[in-house]
Design a protein around this motif. Structure first.
Motif, PDB file in Angstrom:
ATOM      1  N   ARG A  20      -6.067  56.420  29.547  1.00 16.93           N
ATOM      2  CA  ARG A  20      -4.880  57.239  29.781  1.00 16.93           C
ATOM      3  C   ARG A  20      -5.089  58.678  29.307  1.00 16.93           C
ATOM      4  O   ARG A  20      -4.202  59.520  29.451  1.00 16.93           O
ATOM      5  N   ALA A  21      -6.254  58.968  28.750  1.00 20.13           N
ATOM      6  CA  ALA A  21      -6.527  60.328  28.278  1.00 20.13           C
ATOM      7  C   ALA A  21      -6.473  61.314  29.443  1.00 20.13           C
ATOM      8  O   ALA A  21      -6.793  60.971  30.582  1.00 20.13           O
ATOM      9  N   PRO A  22      -6.092  62.553  29.169  1.00 14.14           N
ATOM     10  CA  PRO A  22      -6.112  63.575  30.218  1.00 14.14           C
ATOM     11  C   PRO A  22      -7.549  63.959  30.538  1.00 14.14           C
ATOM     12  O   PRO A  22      -8.432  63.915  29.676  1.00 14.14           O
ATOM     13  N   SER A  23      -7.786  64.322  31.777  1.00 19.41           N
ATOM     14  CA  SER A  23      -9.118  64.785  32.181  1.00 19.41           C
ATOM     15  C   SER A  23      -8.959  65.871  33.230  1.00 19.41           C
ATOM     16  O   SER A  23      -7.947  65.944  33.920  1.00 19.41           O
ATOM     17  N   VAL A  24      -9.963  66.703  33.348  1.00 20.85           N
ATOM     18  CA  VAL A  24      -9.906  67.816  34.276  1.00 20.85           C
ATOM     19  C   VAL A  24      -9.670  67.295  35.694  1.00 20.85           C
ATOM     20  O   VAL A  24     -10.392  66.430  36.186  1.00 20.85           O
ATOM     21  N   HIS A  25      -8.621  67.790  36.336  1.00 25.66           N
ATOM     22  CA  HIS A  25      -8.222  67.367  37.684  1.00 25.66           C
ATOM     23  C   HIS A  25      -8.016  65.847  37.762  1.00 25.66           C
ATOM     24  O   HIS A  25      -8.041  65.281  38.850  1.00 25.66           O
ATOM     25  N   ASN A  26      -7.825  65.186  36.620  1.00 26.30           N
ATOM     26  CA  ASN A  26      -7.711  63.718  36.583  1.00 26.30           C
ATOM     27  C   ASN A  26      -8.931  63.053  37.241  1.00 26.30           C
ATOM     28  O   ASN A  26      -8.832  62.073  37.965  1.00 26.30           O
ATOM     29  N   THR A  27     -10.113  63.606  36.946  1.00 27.35           N
ATOM     30  CA  THR A  27     -11.352  63.048  37.499  1.00 27.35           C
ATOM     31  C   THR A  27     -11.829  61.818  36.745  1.00 27.35           C
ATOM     32  O   THR A  27     -12.622  61.040  37.269  1.00 27.35           O
ATOM     33  N   GLN A  28     -11.395  61.673  35.473  1.00 23.91           N
ATOM     34  CA  GLN A  28     -11.764  60.517  34.653  1.00 23.91           C
ATOM     35  C   GLN A  28     -13.288  60.342  34.594  1.00 23.91           C
ATOM     36  O   GLN A  28     -13.832  59.318  35.017  1.00 23.91           O
ATOM     37  N   PRO A  29     -14.011  61.340  34.061  1.00 21.15           N
ATOM     38  CA  PRO A  29     -15.480  61.340  34.131  1.00 21.15           C
ATOM     39  C   PRO A  29     -16.152  60.576  33.002  1.00 21.15           C
ATOM     40  O   PRO A  29     -17.068  61.082  32.352  1.00 21.15           O
ATOM     41  N   TRP A  30     -15.720  59.367  32.748  1.00 25.11           N
ATOM     42  CA  TRP A  30     -16.270  58.588  31.640  1.00 25.11           C
ATOM     43  C   TRP A  30     -16.689  57.194  32.081  1.00 25.11           C
ATOM     44  O   TRP A  30     -16.210  56.664  33.067  1.00 25.11           O
ATOM     45  N   ARG A  31     -17.627  56.652  31.323  1.00 29.83           N
ATOM     46  CA  ARG A  31     -18.029  55.257  31.472  1.00 29.83           C
ATOM     47  C   ARG A  31     -18.162  54.648  30.083  1.00 29.83           C
ATOM     48  O   ARG A  31     -18.515  55.331  29.122  1.00 29.83           O
ATOM     49  N   PHE A  32     -17.868  53.342  30.004  1.00 28.85           N
ATOM     50  CA  PHE A  32     -17.970  52.622  28.745  1.00 28.85           C
ATOM     51  C   PHE A  32     -18.935  51.449  28.902  1.00 28.85           C
ATOM     52  O   PHE A  32     -19.071  50.863  29.981  1.00 28.85           O
ATOM     53  N   ARG A  33     -19.577  51.125  27.798  1.00 26.48           N
ATOM     54  CA  ARG A  33     -20.452  49.953  27.761  1.00 26.48           C
ATOM     55  C   ARG A  33     -20.263  49.272  26.414  1.00 26.48           C
ATOM     56  O   ARG A  33     -20.144  49.940  25.385  1.00 26.48           O
ATOM     57  N   ILE A  34     -20.235  47.952  26.417  1.00 23.84           N
ATOM     58  CA  ILE A  34     -20.070  47.195  25.180  1.00 23.84           C
ATOM     59  C   ILE A  34     -21.273  46.283  25.012  1.00 23.84           C
ATOM     60  O   ILE A  34     -21.585  45.480  25.899  1.00 23.84           O
ATOM     61  N   SER A  35     -21.954  46.439  23.877  1.00 23.59           N
ATOM     62  CA  SER A  35     -23.114  45.595  23.599  1.00 23.59           C
ATOM     63  C   SER A  35     -23.460  45.688  22.122  1.00 23.59           C
ATOM     64  O   SER A  35     -23.219  46.725  21.482  1.00 23.59           O
ATOM     65  N   ASP A  36     -24.017  44.623  21.578  1.00 26.65           N
ATOM     66  CA  ASP A  36     -24.528  44.620  20.201  1.00 26.65           C
ATOM     67  C   ASP A  36     -23.496  45.136  19.196  1.00 26.65           C
ATOM     68  O   ASP A  36     -23.814  45.930  18.302  1.00 26.65           O
ATOM     69  N   HIS A  37     -22.258  44.678  19.347  1.00 22.35           N
ATOM     70  CA  HIS A  37     -21.186  45.094  18.444  1.00 22.35           C
ATOM     71  C   HIS A  37     -21.008  46.614  18.404  1.00 22.35           C
ATOM     72  O   HIS A  37     -20.684  47.191  17.360  1.00 22.35           O
ATOM     73  N   HIS A  38     -21.216  47.264  19.504  1.00 21.20           N
ATOM     74  CA  HIS A  38     -20.969  48.695  19.648  1.00 21.20           C
ATOM     75  C   HIS A  38     -20.227  48.942  20.967  1.00 21.20           C
ATOM     76  O   HIS A  38     -20.434  48.226  21.948  1.00 21.20           O
ATOM     77  N   ILE A  39     -19.379  49.954  20.953  1.00 23.85           N
ATOM     78  CA  ILE A  39     -18.800  50.483  22.181  1.00 23.85           C
ATOM     79  C   ILE A  39     -19.495  51.814  22.447  1.00 23.85           C
ATOM     80  O   ILE A  39     -19.560  52.678  21.569  1.00 23.85           O
ATOM     81  N   HIS A  40     -20.021  51.986  23.634  1.00 24.15           N
ATOM     82  CA  HIS A  40     -20.736  53.207  23.980  1.00 24.15           C
ATOM     83  C   HIS A  40     -19.930  53.991  25.019  1.00 24.15           C
ATOM     84  O   HIS A  40     -19.413  53.411  25.980  1.00 24.15           O
ATOM     85  N   LEU A  41     -19.862  55.289  24.808  1.00 24.74           N
ATOM     86  CA  LEU A  41     -19.182  56.192  25.743  1.00 24.74           C
ATOM     87  C   LEU A  41     -20.223  57.070  26.417  1.00 24.74           C
ATOM     88  O   LEU A  41     -21.049  57.691  25.741  1.00 24.74           O
ATOM     89  N   TYR A  42     -20.165  57.131  27.756  1.00 15.51           N
ATOM     90  CA  TYR A  42     -21.104  57.936  28.532  1.00 15.51           C
ATOM     91  C   TYR A  42     -20.346  58.902  29.432  1.00 15.51           C
ATOM     92  O   TYR A  42     -19.244  58.600  29.912  1.00 15.51           O
ATOM     93  N   LEU A  43     -20.953  60.054  29.664  1.00 15.20           N
ATOM     94  CA  LEU A  43     -20.474  60.967  30.693  1.00 15.20           C
ATOM     95  C   LEU A  43     -20.921  60.444  32.045  1.00 15.20           C
ATOM     96  O   LEU A  43     -22.103  60.155  32.249  1.00 15.20           O
ATOM     97  N   ASP A  44     -19.976  60.288  32.955  1.00 12.54           N
ATOM     98  CA  ASP A  44     -20.277  59.796  34.301  1.00 12.54           C
ATOM     99  C   ASP A  44     -20.722  60.977  35.159  1.00 12.54           C
ATOM    100  O   ASP A  44     -19.906  61.764  35.630  1.00 12.54           O
ATOM    101  N   GLN A  45     -22.032  61.095  35.364  1.00 10.34           N
ATOM    102  CA  GLN A  45     -22.560  62.231  36.099  1.00 10.34           C
ATOM    103  C   GLN A  45     -22.108  62.256  37.551  1.00 10.34           C
ATOM    104  O   GLN A  45     -22.038  63.323  38.167  1.00 10.34           O
TER     105      GLN A  45
END
Length: 320
Positions: A20-45
């Motif tokens: 629900r976070a705001p993003s430029v032009h509501n593009t939502q340029p993020w990706r998430f990954r869950i592994s090894d007891h970590h949550i990872h945040l990536y920029l979606d190129q």
């Protein structure tokens, strides 16, 4: 039962709030990954590459806002986030790695988590009702704890800022085409839908997108500039977190907000804000309109978001 890691339902609920976070032009340029007891945040190129600006500032800022939303949602659910920012030097798209530890939520964390679903980008004119004393100091305090500062533009600094925001309307065709491409859409899972854009129009820009439209009715919004002492990718990510903190704090105390970052992608305009508004002491990362909407204003339509499955890589179950 594993007390060192939240269950899948809790994780999905927190990630849904993060989206629900705001993003430029509501593009939502993020990706998430869950592994090894970590949550990872990536920029979606695939999304960041559709935006102007070679440093992808807006997209990184947007991801920072999602990171802070996620931290708040997890904290309210009983999990404190230990964040490692830019953990993989060889992969600048890997913006954060998050470890979780059990945590007793505070009243403030519950309040800010509740504000996530109420916060909306309000592009309408704000009323002349003054912001209660202390509120602007509060949002600045919340930004400072995340490595940013907030400067209120008043008097001549406000005039300079307004000039820059208006100049953004008249800038090159590429910038304006980007605005047009992502704005005024029918119902879609991203972009700024037509129903969320005010009906008034003004010359030289896309209707309802720029903060200071040229029309007779005055807009009494206060204008804040969020800045950082440096301007690398880490600073931009932290600025997004600070932006989220400011917007959620404002929502929690009953204020309306509209974050503007697009014009800061234009180097010469950004430099004018740095020198003319921030006294050449900080790098501007976002302009924030903040104020009160008229008491008779209608409720805003909820802006769309993509499905969680579209931004979350398949779960990799961690060993218990």
């Amino acid at each position: 039962m594993n007390h060192g890691w939240p269950d899948e339902h809790t994780l999905r609920a927190a990630l849904t709030l993060a989206m629900r976070a705001p993003s430029v032009h509501n593009t939502q340029p993020w990706r998430f990954r869950i592994s090894d007891h970590h949550i990872h945040l990536y920029l979606d190129q695939t999304r960041a590459n559709q935006l102007s600006g070679t440093d992808q500032r807006d997209a990184v800022l947007s991801c920072g806002a999602a990171l802070h939303h996620l931290r708040i949602a997890l904290a309210a659910a009983g999990w404190s986030a230990v964040v490692h920012r830019l953990p993989t030097p060889a992969d600048l798209n890997h913006l954060a790695s998050i470890e979780l530890v059990p945590h007793r939520p505070t009243m403030l964390e519950h309040a800010l988590s509740g504000a996530i679903l109420r916060r909306q980008t309000d592009r309408r004119h704000f009323s002349s009702a003054p912001i209660p004393p202390g509120y602007l100091g509060l949002v600045n305090e919340r930004a400072t704890t995340l490595g940013a500062s907030v400067r209120q533009a008043v008097d001549t600094t406000r005039e300079r800022l307004v000039e820059v925001l208006r100049a953004a309307q008249d800038t090159g065709a590429g910038y304006r085409l980007e605005l047009a491409d992502w704005s005024g859409r029918p119902v879609t899972p991203d972009g700024v839908p037509a129903r969320n854009i005010p009906l008034y129009s003004h010359p030289g820009g896309v209707p309802g997108i720029v903060a200071v439209p040229r029309q007779a009715a005055p807009d009494f919004a206060e204008l804040l500039v969020l800045g950082t002492s440096t301007d690398d990718r880490l600073a931009q990510l932290c600025a997004g977190e600070a932006l989220s903190a400011v917007l959620l704090t404002a929502t929690n105390v009953g204020l309306a907000t509209c974050a503007l970052t697009e014009s800061l992608e234009i180097p010469e305009l950004r430099q004018r804000i740095r020198v003319g508004v921030l006294d050449d002491l900080a790098y501007p990362q976002a302009v924030i309109r903040i104020g009160l909407v008229p008491t008779d204003a209608a409720a805003l339509a909820v802006a769309p978001r993509r499905a969680l499955a579209d931004v979350l890589d398949p779960f990799e179950p961690a060993a218990c």
